[in-house]
Write a protein that holds these residues in place. Structure first.
Motif, PDB file in Angstrom:
ATOM      1  N   ASN A   9      -6.418  -0.040  -6.234  1.00  0.00           N
ATOM      2  CA  ASN A   9      -7.646   0.510  -5.656  1.00  0.00           C
ATOM      3  C   ASN A   9      -7.337   1.707  -4.766  1.00  0.00           C
ATOM      4  O   ASN A   9      -6.526   1.600  -3.846  1.00  0.00           O
ATOM      5  CB  ASN A   9      -8.373  -0.551  -4.818  1.00  0.00           C
ATOM      6  CG  ASN A   9      -9.005  -1.627  -5.678  1.00  0.00           C
ATOM      7  OD1 ASN A   9      -9.221  -1.430  -6.874  1.00  0.00           O
ATOM      8  ND2 ASN A   9      -9.303  -2.763  -5.082  1.00  0.00           N
ATOM      9  N   GLY A  10      -7.977   2.835  -5.044  1.00  0.00           N
ATOM     10  CA  GLY A  10      -7.829   4.009  -4.208  1.00  0.00           C
ATOM     11  C   GLY A  10      -8.777   3.946  -3.026  1.00  0.00           C
ATOM     12  O   GLY A  10      -9.874   3.402  -3.129  1.00  0.00           O
TER      13      GLY A  10
ATOM     14  N   LYS B 118      -8.555  10.753  -8.015  1.00  0.00           N
ATOM     15  CA  LYS B 118      -8.836  12.066  -7.456  1.00  0.00           C
ATOM     16  C   LYS B 118      -9.655  11.916  -6.171  1.00  0.00           C
ATOM     17  O   LYS B 118     -10.640  11.193  -6.135  1.00  0.00           O
ATOM     18  CB  LYS B 118      -9.632  12.858  -8.493  1.00  0.00           C
ATOM     19  CG  LYS B 118      -9.726  14.331  -8.238  1.00  0.00           C
ATOM     20  CD  LYS B 118     -10.380  14.960  -9.449  1.00  0.00           C
ATOM     21  CE  LYS B 118     -10.520  16.435  -9.255  1.00  0.00           C
ATOM     22  NZ  LYS B 118     -11.126  17.069 -10.424  1.00  0.00           N
ATOM     23  N   GLY B 119      -9.207  12.567  -5.116  1.00  0.00           N
ATOM     24  CA  GLY B 119      -9.902  12.494  -3.843  1.00  0.00           C
ATOM     25  C   GLY B 119      -9.462  11.338  -2.961  1.00  0.00           C
ATOM     26  O   GLY B 119      -9.832  11.269  -1.797  1.00  0.00           O
ATOM     27  N   MET B 120      -8.657  10.412  -3.525  1.00  0.00           N
ATOM     28  CA  MET B 120      -8.175   9.276  -2.745  1.00  0.00           C
ATOM     29  C   MET B 120      -6.886   9.644  -2.015  1.00  0.00           C
ATOM     30  O   MET B 120      -6.030  10.323  -2.564  1.00  0.00           O
ATOM     31  CB  MET B 120      -7.931   8.063  -3.659  1.00  0.00           C
ATOM     32  CG  MET B 120      -9.162   7.628  -4.435  1.00  0.00           C
ATOM     33  SD  MET B 120     -10.493   7.113  -3.317  1.00  0.00           S
ATOM     34  CE  MET B 120     -11.847   6.951  -4.484  1.00  0.00           C
ATOM     35  N   THR B 121      -6.761   9.169  -0.790  1.00  0.00           N
ATOM     36  CA  THR B 121      -5.576   9.508   0.006  1.00  0.00           C
ATOM     37  C   THR B 121      -4.726   8.280   0.344  1.00  0.00           C
ATOM     38  O   THR B 121      -3.686   8.401   0.982  1.00  0.00           O
ATOM     39  CB  THR B 121      -6.000  10.207   1.311  1.00  0.00           C
ATOM     40  OG1 THR B 121      -6.960   9.398   1.982  1.00  0.00           O
ATOM     41  CG2 THR B 121      -6.620  11.571   1.011  1.00  0.00           C
ATOM     42  N   GLY B 122      -5.190   7.122  -0.080  1.00  0.00           N
ATOM     43  CA  GLY B 122      -4.426   5.891   0.082  1.00  0.00           C
ATOM     44  C   GLY B 122      -4.597   5.022  -1.148  1.00  0.00           C
ATOM     45  O   GLY B 122      -5.525   5.223  -1.933  1.00  0.00           O
ATOM     46  N   MET B 123      -3.692   4.075  -1.324  1.00  0.00           N
ATOM     47  CA  MET B 123      -3.736   3.232  -2.511  1.00  0.00           C
ATOM     48  C   MET B 123      -3.306   1.813  -2.158  1.00  0.00           C
ATOM     49  O   MET B 123      -2.267   1.610  -1.528  1.00  0.00           O
ATOM     50  CB  MET B 123      -2.780   3.794  -3.560  1.00  0.00           C
ATOM     51  CG  MET B 123      -2.877   3.106  -4.891  1.00  0.00           C
ATOM     52  SD  MET B 123      -4.237   3.735  -5.859  1.00  0.00           S
ATOM     53  CE  MET B 123      -3.718   5.431  -6.080  1.00  0.00           C
TER      54      MET B 123
ATOM     55  N   THR C 298       0.823  -1.203   0.000  1.00  0.00           N
ATOM     56  CA  THR C 298       0.000   0.000   0.000  1.00  0.00           C
ATOM     57  C   THR C 298       0.862   1.260   0.000  1.00  0.00           C
ATOM     58  O   THR C 298       2.051   1.217   0.352  1.00  0.00           O
ATOM     59  CB  THR C 298      -0.922   0.043   1.235  1.00  0.00           C
ATOM     60  OG1 THR C 298      -0.125   0.307   2.411  1.00  0.00           O
ATOM     61  CG2 THR C 298      -1.662  -1.268   1.432  1.00  0.00           C
ATOM     62  N   VAL C 299       0.238   2.362  -0.381  1.00  0.00           N
ATOM     63  CA  VAL C 299       0.872   3.682  -0.280  1.00  0.00           C
ATOM     64  C   VAL C 299      -0.177   4.646   0.247  1.00  0.00           C
ATOM     65  O   VAL C 299      -1.328   4.628  -0.198  1.00  0.00           O
ATOM     66  CB  VAL C 299       1.385   4.183  -1.654  1.00  0.00           C
ATOM     67  CG1 VAL C 299       1.997   5.573  -1.522  1.00  0.00           C
ATOM     68  CG2 VAL C 299       2.413   3.230  -2.235  1.00  0.00           C
ATOM     69  N   ASN C 300       0.201   5.461   1.216  1.00  0.00           N
ATOM     70  CA  ASN C 300      -0.725   6.500   1.678  1.00  0.00           C
ATOM     71  C   ASN C 300       0.018   7.828   1.822  1.00  0.00           C
ATOM     72  O   ASN C 300       1.256   7.861   1.923  1.00  0.00           O
ATOM     73  CB  ASN C 300      -1.380   6.117   3.008  1.00  0.00           C
ATOM     74  CG  ASN C 300      -0.401   6.078   4.157  1.00  0.00           C
ATOM     75  OD1 ASN C 300       0.356   5.114   4.292  1.00  0.00           O
ATOM     76  ND2 ASN C 300      -0.402   7.111   4.989  1.00  0.00           N
ATOM     77  N   ILE C 301      -0.728   8.918   1.769  1.00  0.00           N
ATOM     78  CA  ILE C 301      -0.145  10.252   1.876  1.00  0.00           C
ATOM     79  C   ILE C 301      -0.099  10.659   3.343  1.00  0.00           C
ATOM     80  O   ILE C 301      -1.133  10.699   4.019  1.00  0.00           O
ATOM     81  CB  ILE C 301      -0.946  11.286   1.065  1.00  0.00           C
ATOM     82  CG1 ILE C 301      -1.040  10.857  -0.403  1.00  0.00           C
ATOM     83  CG2 ILE C 301      -0.311  12.678   1.177  1.00  0.00           C
ATOM     84  CD1 ILE C 301      -1.946  11.747  -1.248  1.00  0.00           C
TER      85      ILE C 301
END
Length: 200
Positions: free
Chosen positions: A185-186, A161-166, A118-121
């Motif tokens: 998946n966002g 757009k609008g997603m803060t994790g992936m 996963t990746v998150n901001i």
């Protein structure tokens, strides 16, 4: 030659890289130039985007069980020694991989059936940042024994757009072999903790 995966595609690592035991998962991204219109409207490019990659280790019921099964910047190695995060990139600057995670498949404990990458901001709400402002995101797997890229999955488009994790990809056991799935998946989460809760 590396396989370029499409969203939802699955491959057998055993077939694509016979004898594979150690691999490197590289994740990368670039920040788009300011143009406004993200989840939070116009955004400033003065604040760095700190994207954090993580691995969530799941059992056969898709549960993480304990905090030690989450490998990220504050827990860089799984207790088994099978998974090692090489450290946090605070800006995403430069070409190539921004963060790398090493995996020894033959050391992964039997109770772990799936690795979710996963990746998150980091501080996404405070910084008013989302994945609509990120471009050229990718995840790739490299066979450490010969340094050959096995597979790559490039994420593109404004669907994030609008997603803060992936949820980028999964490596999982199936019929005594390891496979990889391109997920892409966002999710809307405020930090890794919220993302992990989905697997509690």
């Amino acid at each position: 030659m590396a396989i370029n995966l499409e969203k939802g595609q699955r491959i057998s690592l055993s077939k694509e890289a016979p004898g594979l035991t150690k691999l490197m998962c590289g994740l990368g991204w670039d920040v788009a130039k300011p143009s406004g219109g993200g989840l939070f409207g116009a955004f400033s490019n003065n604040v760095d985007y700190d994207l954090d990659s993580s691995v969530i280790c799941l059992d056969e019921n898709d549960k993480a069980n304990n905090q030690g099964n989450v490998i990220y910047f504050s827990n860089l190695q799984h207790k088994s020694g099978a998974i090692t995060h090489l450290g946090d990139n605070l800006t995403g600057a430069g070409d190539g991989d921004d963060e790398q995670i090493l995996v020894s498949l033959n050391q992964i404990p039997a109770e772990i059936s799936k690795l979710v990458f996963t990746v998150n901001i980091y501080n996404c709400l405070e910084r008013k940042q989302d994945f609509g402002q990120i471009k050229n995101a990718f995840v790739r797997l490299v066979n450490i024994s010969n340094n050959k890229e096995i597979a790559r999955y490039n994420l593109s488009g404004q669907e994030y757009k609008g997603m803060t994790g992936m949820i980028m990809a999964e490596i999982y056991r199936h019929n005594n072999e390891w496979k990889m799935a391109a997920i892409g998946n966002g999710v809307k989460v405020n930090g890794l903790g919220e993302l992990v809760k989905a697997y509690a």
